[in-house]
Design a protein around this motif. Sequence first.
Motif, PDB file in Angstrom:
ATOM      1  N   ILE A 445       5.348  88.643  66.383  1.00  0.00           N
ATOM      2  CA  ILE A 445       5.605  87.602  65.382  1.00  0.00           C
ATOM      3  C   ILE A 445       5.378  88.184  63.994  1.00  0.00           C
ATOM      4  CG2 ILE A 445       5.174  85.460  66.687  1.00  0.00           C
ATOM      5  CD1 ILE A 445       2.278  85.634  65.973  1.00  0.00           C
ATOM      6  N   ASN A 446       5.998  87.606  63.019  1.00  0.00           N
ATOM      7  CA  ASN A 446       5.824  88.128  61.647  1.00  0.00           C
ATOM      8  C   ASN A 446       4.717  87.365  60.923  1.00  0.00           C
ATOM      9  OD1 ASN A 446       7.078  85.726  61.061  1.00  0.00           O
ATOM     10  ND2 ASN A 446       8.440  86.590  59.494  1.00  0.00           N
ATOM     11  N   PRO A 447       4.235  87.860  59.822  1.00  0.00           N
ATOM     12  CA  PRO A 447       3.095  87.222  59.146  1.00  0.00           C
ATOM     13  C   PRO A 447       3.380  85.762  58.769  1.00  0.00           C
ATOM     14  CG  PRO A 447       3.566  89.357  58.155  1.00  0.00           C
ATOM     15  CD  PRO A 447       4.652  89.100  59.125  1.00  0.00           C
ATOM     16  N   ALA A 448       4.652  85.478  58.383  1.00  0.00           N
ATOM     17  CA  ALA A 448       4.973  84.109  57.986  1.00  0.00           C
ATOM     18  C   ALA A 448       4.728  83.131  59.131  1.00  0.00           C
ATOM     19  CB  ALA A 448       6.435  84.030  57.532  1.00  0.00           C
ATOM     20  N   PHE A 449       5.021  83.611  60.303  1.00  0.00           N
ATOM     21  CA  PHE A 449       4.840  82.782  61.504  1.00  0.00           C
ATOM     22  C   PHE A 449       3.365  82.421  61.677  1.00  0.00           C
ATOM     23  CE2 PHE A 449       4.546  81.594  65.879  1.00  0.00           C
ATOM     24  CZ  PHE A 449       5.798  81.115  66.249  1.00  0.00           C
ATOM     25  N   VAL A 450       2.524  83.437  61.530  1.00  0.00           N
ATOM     26  CA  VAL A 450       1.080  83.249  61.676  1.00  0.00           C
ATOM     27  C   VAL A 450       0.594  82.239  60.647  1.00  0.00           C
ATOM     28  CG1 VAL A 450      -1.157  84.413  61.668  1.00  0.00           C
ATOM     29  CG2 VAL A 450       0.878  85.619  62.506  1.00  0.00           C
ATOM     30  N   LYS A 451       1.055  82.428  59.439  1.00  0.00           N
ATOM     31  CA  LYS A 451       0.636  81.576  58.334  1.00  0.00           C
ATOM     32  C   LYS A 451       1.072  80.128  58.572  1.00  0.00           C
ATOM     33  CE  LYS A 451       0.876  81.508  53.339  1.00  0.00           C
ATOM     34  NZ  LYS A 451       1.790  81.835  52.239  1.00  0.00           N
ATOM     35  N   MET A 452       2.287  80.009  59.067  1.00  0.00           N
ATOM     36  CA  MET A 452       2.867  78.690  59.298  1.00  0.00           C
ATOM     37  C   MET A 452       2.012  77.865  60.260  1.00  0.00           C
ATOM     38  SD  MET A 452       6.856  78.259  60.215  1.00  0.00           S
ATOM     39  CE  MET A 452       7.574  79.350  59.055  1.00  0.00           C
ATOM     40  N   PHE A 453       1.466  78.551  61.243  1.00  0.00           N
ATOM     41  CA  PHE A 453       0.663  77.843  62.254  1.00  0.00           C
ATOM     42  C   PHE A 453      -0.816  77.769  61.881  1.00  0.00           C
ATOM     43  CE2 PHE A 453       3.359  76.642  65.781  1.00  0.00           C
ATOM     44  CZ  PHE A 453       4.544  77.303  65.473  1.00  0.00           C
ATOM     45  N   GLY A 454      -1.153  78.362  60.732  1.00  0.00           N
ATOM     46  CA  GLY A 454      -2.512  78.231  60.216  1.00  0.00           C
ATOM     47  C   GLY A 454      -3.522  79.105  60.918  1.00  0.00           C
ATOM     48  N   TYR A 455      -3.048  80.234  61.528  1.00  0.00           N
ATOM     49  CA  TYR A 455      -3.987  81.146  62.192  1.00  0.00           C
ATOM     50  C   TYR A 455      -4.325  82.293  61.276  1.00  0.00           C
ATOM     51  CZ  TYR A 455      -3.396  78.625  66.569  1.00  0.00           C
ATOM     52  OH  TYR A 455      -3.413  77.665  67.525  1.00  0.00           O
ATOM     53  N   ARG A 498      -0.504  72.783  64.324  1.00  0.00           N
ATOM     54  CA  ARG A 498      -1.189  73.899  63.665  1.00  0.00           C
ATOM     55  C   ARG A 498      -2.524  74.116  64.359  1.00  0.00           C
ATOM     56  NH1 ARG A 498       0.556  71.419  58.961  1.00  0.00           N
ATOM     57  NH2 ARG A 498       2.325  72.460  57.970  1.00  0.00           N
ATOM     58  N   LYS A 499      -3.209  75.169  63.907  1.00  0.00           N
ATOM     59  CA  LYS A 499      -4.526  75.473  64.487  1.00  0.00           C
ATOM     60  C   LYS A 499      -5.463  74.284  64.285  1.00  0.00           C
ATOM     61  CE  LYS A 499      -8.122  79.024  64.450  1.00  0.00           C
ATOM     62  NZ  LYS A 499      -8.707  80.135  63.661  1.00  0.00           N
ATOM     63  N   ASP A 500      -5.357  73.623  63.087  1.00  0.00           N
ATOM     64  CA  ASP A 500      -6.232  72.487  62.792  1.00  0.00           C
ATOM     65  C   ASP A 500      -5.719  71.181  63.383  1.00  0.00           C
ATOM     66  OD1 ASP A 500      -4.050  71.863  61.241  1.00  0.00           O
ATOM     67  OD2 ASP A 500      -5.049  72.148  59.319  1.00  0.00           O
ATOM     68  N   GLY A 501      -4.670  71.248  64.173  1.00  0.00           N
ATOM     69  CA  GLY A 501      -4.189  70.057  64.871  1.00  0.00           C
ATOM     70  C   GLY A 501      -3.134  69.265  64.129  1.00  0.00           C
ATOM     71  N   THR A 502      -2.910  69.569  62.844  1.00  0.00           N
ATOM     72  CA  THR A 502      -1.879  68.819  62.126  1.00  0.00           C
ATOM     73  C   THR A 502      -0.499  69.184  62.661  1.00  0.00           C
ATOM     74  OG1 THR A 502      -1.876  70.523  60.431  1.00  0.00           O
ATOM     75  CG2 THR A 502      -3.173  68.567  59.965  1.00  0.00           C
ATOM     76  N   ILE A 503       0.374  68.219  62.549  1.00  0.00           N
ATOM     77  CA  ILE A 503       1.713  68.389  63.110  1.00  0.00           C
ATOM     78  C   ILE A 503       2.677  68.774  61.988  1.00  0.00           C
ATOM     79  CG2 ILE A 503       3.595  67.220  64.369  1.00  0.00           C
ATOM     80  CD1 ILE A 503       0.989  67.452  65.961  1.00  0.00           C
ATOM     81  N   THR A 531       9.298  70.348  57.371  1.00  0.00           N
ATOM     82  CA  THR A 531       8.561  69.094  57.183  1.00  0.00           C
ATOM     83  C   THR A 531       8.909  68.461  55.836  1.00  0.00           C
ATOM     84  OG1 THR A 531       6.812  70.299  58.275  1.00  0.00           O
ATOM     85  CG2 THR A 531       6.268  68.099  57.486  1.00  0.00           C
ATOM     86  N   GLU A 532       8.830  69.321  54.806  1.00  0.00           N
ATOM     87  CA  GLU A 532       9.051  68.819  53.449  1.00  0.00           C
ATOM     88  C   GLU A 532      10.478  68.315  53.294  1.00  0.00           C
ATOM     89  OE1 GLU A 532       7.555  67.643  50.020  1.00  0.00           O
ATOM     90  OE2 GLU A 532       6.458  68.545  51.698  1.00  0.00           O
ATOM     91  N   ARG A 533      11.374  69.091  53.856  1.00  0.00           N
ATOM     92  CA  ARG A 533      12.780  68.735  53.746  1.00  0.00           C
ATOM     93  C   ARG A 533      13.036  67.385  54.423  1.00  0.00           C
ATOM     94  NH1 ARG A 533      16.918  71.873  57.181  1.00  0.00           N
ATOM     95  NH2 ARG A 533      16.134  73.770  56.229  1.00  0.00           N
ATOM     96  N   LYS A 534      12.450  67.219  55.591  1.00  0.00           N
ATOM     97  CA  LYS A 534      12.628  65.959  56.337  1.00  0.00           C
ATOM     98  C   LYS A 534      12.115  64.785  55.519  1.00  0.00           C
ATOM     99  CE  LYS A 534      13.667  65.253  60.151  1.00  0.00           C
ATOM    100  NZ  LYS A 534      14.991  64.817  60.633  1.00  0.00           N
ATOM    101  N   ARG A 535      10.921  65.044  54.939  1.00  0.00           N
ATOM    102  CA  ARG A 535      10.301  63.978  54.160  1.00  0.00           C
ATOM    103  C   ARG A 535      11.236  63.605  52.980  1.00  0.00           C
ATOM    104  NH1 ARG A 535       7.084  63.058  50.201  1.00  0.00           N
ATOM    105  NH2 ARG A 535       7.104  65.204  49.472  1.00  0.00           N
ATOM    106  N   ALA A 536      11.731  64.628  52.310  1.00  0.00           N
ATOM    107  CA  ALA A 536      12.606  64.390  51.156  1.00  0.00           C
ATOM    108  C   ALA A 536      13.858  63.638  51.587  1.00  0.00           C
ATOM    109  CB  ALA A 536      12.985  65.725  50.518  1.00  0.00           C
TER     110      ALA A 536
END
Lengths: 1070, 108
Positions: A445-455, A498-503, A531-536
């Motif tokens: 996986i690439n770093p962005a992936f890790v970041k995205m999931f909060g690990y 995410r790692k912290d449970g947020t969706i 997420t942001e795009r959906k919200r918008a």
Amino acid sequence: MPTRVGQIQILYEIAMSIGASLDLHKMLQASLPIFLRKLNCSAGGIYSLKKDIQGKYSFEQIYSIPRNTDRINAYQAALQNVPSRLSERQLVNFRKRLFLYGKTKDSSYFYIMELPDFGLMVLIKSGEDLDPLILKSLSRLLSKLASACNACLREEALRKSEEKYRTLTDNINVGVYRNTPGPKGIFIETNPAISTIFGYKSKEEFFEIKVADLYQDPKDRRKFNKKMLRDGFVRNEELKLKRKDGIPLICSVSAVAVKDEKGEVRYYDGVIEDITERKRMEKALSDSEQKYRSIFELSPEAIVLLDTKGKILDVNVKVYDWLGYTPEEVIGKNLIMLPFLPKRSKVKVMKNFLQRMYGKKLPPYEIDFITKTGEKPIGLILANQISDENGKIIGDLAMISDITERKQAEEALHKSEKKYRTITENVSVGVYRTTPGPKGKFIEINPAFVKMFGYENKEELFKIAIADLYKDPEARKRFNDSMISNGFVKNKEVRYKRKDGTIFICSDSAIAVKDEKNEVKYYDGIIEDITERKRAEEELIKAREVALLASKTKTEFLASMSHEIRTPMNAIIGMSELLSETSLTPDQQQYVQTFRTAGENLLNIINDILDISKVESGQIELEKIDFNLNEIVEKTTEIMAIRAHTKNLELFYLIEPDIPMDLIGDPVRLRQVLVNLLGNAIKFTEKGEVVLHVDKDPQNKRPGSLLFSIADTGIGIPPEKLKTIFESFAQADSSHTRKYGGTGLGLTISKRLAELMNGSIWVESTVGEGSTFNFTAQFGIQIKPKKRKSIPEVNLKGLKILIVDNNATNRLILRHTLTNWGAVVAEVEKGTQAVAELKKAKKTNNPFKLVLLDCRMPGMGGFEIAEQIQKNPDLTQTTIMMLTSDRRKGDVDKCKELGIASHLVKPIKQSDLRNAIARALGKAKVIVEKPKAESVTASKDKRVLSILLAEDNKDNRFLIQAYLKKTRYKIDIAENGKIAVKKFKSNKYDLVLMDIQMPEMDGYTATKMIRKWEKQKRVKSTPIIALTAYALKEEVQKSLDIGCTAHLSKPITKAKLLQTIYDYAGEVKS
Amino acid sequence: MKENTDEKNCEKIIVHINPDLIKLIPGYIETRHQDVKSITNALKNSDYTIIETLGHGMRGSGGSYGFETITDIGKALEQAAKDKNVEEIQKHLSELKTYLERVEVVYG
């Protein structure tokens, strides 16, 4: 008779007299007198034979005694025997006849004797004839004399030639010399130039040196000497010599060895030229040529030299190196024949070349080439014209750089850049490789992936089953199923934890990667956090719903509001119509007409508000009915003029005479556009004028295509606003909305309407100078126009009219109109000029019949001019008509006072003008606006109406009384509500004016009580007009609720008061 | 009716009045001068009712005569009297004085 001895003596002395002088003249001067004396001759002359350029021979006198022989008759007689202009043969014959001898009329003798090889001698003797013996002996002497003469002539010729030569050599800057041979040598003779060449002051100084001293190397002199002795000459021998001061010289020497009769070399005669400078230049030139040649050949670019015809003159070696063609294969060929240019390039090159040959400077350009081996490099051609010193183009020099590699590099770079950019841009996207299956494990996986999931790091994720990252573990199963069945998923929306449970929501795209056995090895994919795009998106949907609702509400609101306003408007217009049917003075007629049209106009504007919603949804449809353009324009400008005049602006209109008037179209919409544009023009103009001009549309030749231009002298529109000005709710400056009011819808509607009328709208404007709004529209033309209101027949043909107006536009319109009617029109712009012009015309017995005077002008105004005209007994015959821009009451009175025939308010209607002129000149019957229906109401109208005014404010009572003083209304006063009720009960009133706030009893209570009393007594209700303070809405509403018929809001103006009374008092009667 | 209230640039305040009111204007102006005195006195006695009444009267008549400013001042005085705001009353009173000094009537 002389003796023989005497004869010998004579001959001897004569022979001796022929001296040794080498000057012919001197010689003859010495010898001829002796000849004459010894021979006893009185005169004589010597002649030489000359040949002219035509080859004829004549004898020319060289010397004579006496000097002038013309007066000696015998001599002249002798000369008659000497012919002139003899041919060769004639000369031979003549010579055969010599010697000639004869006797003249005055008994003298003449003798003509030949001087052999020279000419003739003529002798004259008087008295006795010459002794024949002496004559015979004389022939030898004559030969001697002839040869002496010839010697003299030769000497003279030599001298002349020598002189010529000297002048020549002295004046040329080439050195001429004679020197002695030998290794040293000395100069014998030189010209002055040679000393100058070698830097010597004088010939003498030069002669002191040895010839060898001039050589830089004395050996060279020996070589030169040897060569001279061997060859006898040198030609253009270059010698290295030096000046006196040692400066080296290069000289070119040509010399011959002159030998004596014994064949020995006596000296060298030669010319020497200093060619140092020439040599230097030659060297410089050759150096520079060499240099350029080197540049040409060594240039890294291929260079092609062409003549003006496109023929190749030269190419450098690079052409061969690069393209594989030798110079021989190229030089002499025309551009179009060049083997290394593919067809497409040839066209381009040829075009470029031709343009350059016409003197155009062109930037470098790229073309394809083709080498002898078929490769296709790309070249960048930088070509320039070559001009001669006069600037004439004599050829072309093209430098071609091989940019193939550069292009390739550029392309490669471009590709790599793109790739790089793609990568960087997608850094925020998660990239993964997993094992297949419903659980799944990460492989990479690439770093962005890790970041995205909060690990913290990817290793953490590697431990987790992928299914556990899903919000709904079943979703992983579904993902896996579609991967197995389709081999890919695309933009699948997935909810992850995410790692912290947020969706969060992701868009997932993946492919199944199979190995050689066609088994799925892993899934490669990318996920993007959306997420942001959906919200918008959701917000956008909500916002849209809100906006739609708001828009619907707005439209509904507009519709209902318009309706609410239209209802009372209808009443106003209706009443005004009724009013106009009653008998009125012309002034009143005009007032009523004006407020009636104003009301209608207002209604139209309200309609516009409704229109805008239709416009926005494109639902407007135009009517097609017959109308008269002139009427529309007249009426519209009349309404707008009121607005214009309150701002002290002038408003004019001008319809070109060749415009069709009876049109088919939608007059309401046309007027709407005119009102909008004129209204805008007036609104945004503080000073000056507004002009409406109607002309044929120059862009559209169809009859009925018209161009309307509304020009103002207002604030103008900045260029950047010109485009947006026709958009909804846009004014030139939003701050103007506050300053000038208005919705900004007018122009949008106008634009749409113009387009619906198959026209367009546009604006030209200069900030600070004004704007011109133009629109075009297409109308039909009535085939059988209805008969229009007939305009009284006025024959203005030849009528002399003077226009006095400071406004040029107004003058133009009047002149235009009047000239069309046949009048002879003059115009002036100042009052003072007017009187002068009138006087002048009177003097020439061709006075003006009519003067149109502008009422208000700077300097001398209209009334002042009128007064002056009236005072002048010469001008009393002149009819005066006054033109004003406003309806000041005083003006009308003043006109009457001054006996001014007529008074017109701008904008002047053509029909009014014509009518007024007719009336003023008494040529036609005055058309009086008669009431349309002379009904029973007329008699009732004359009845005095009784009004009860309930008002506690003394000032307002006075005011209303003052306004109603001259009318047919009688006023009864009540200071408060209580008194009002009391008075109402005991008297009969046609109308009650009820103030609301009063002491003791207010207007509400009083009204209530009156209405109550009326009900009890069962009498018809009397109109009660509430006098409300400054349009307080609640006050208005309350008064109407309580039973007031209408309300009149303060401040009370005369017009408003009269109108209201008229409206409601009238209602009673009907 | 046009009113020029640009005080900085011109001393006089020109007011255009309907010529029909020519006979009323001197009296009207005079009454306003009296109002100034009455309000000054009322202020001393803290009799706000008088001020309110006078303010109301000015408000109701000013504009009709052509003196929009008098209406504005009257309205302000009426409100200030209701609020018993002495400072405001004084302020508007002095406005009224200034206005009456400067105003010049033109008929037509």
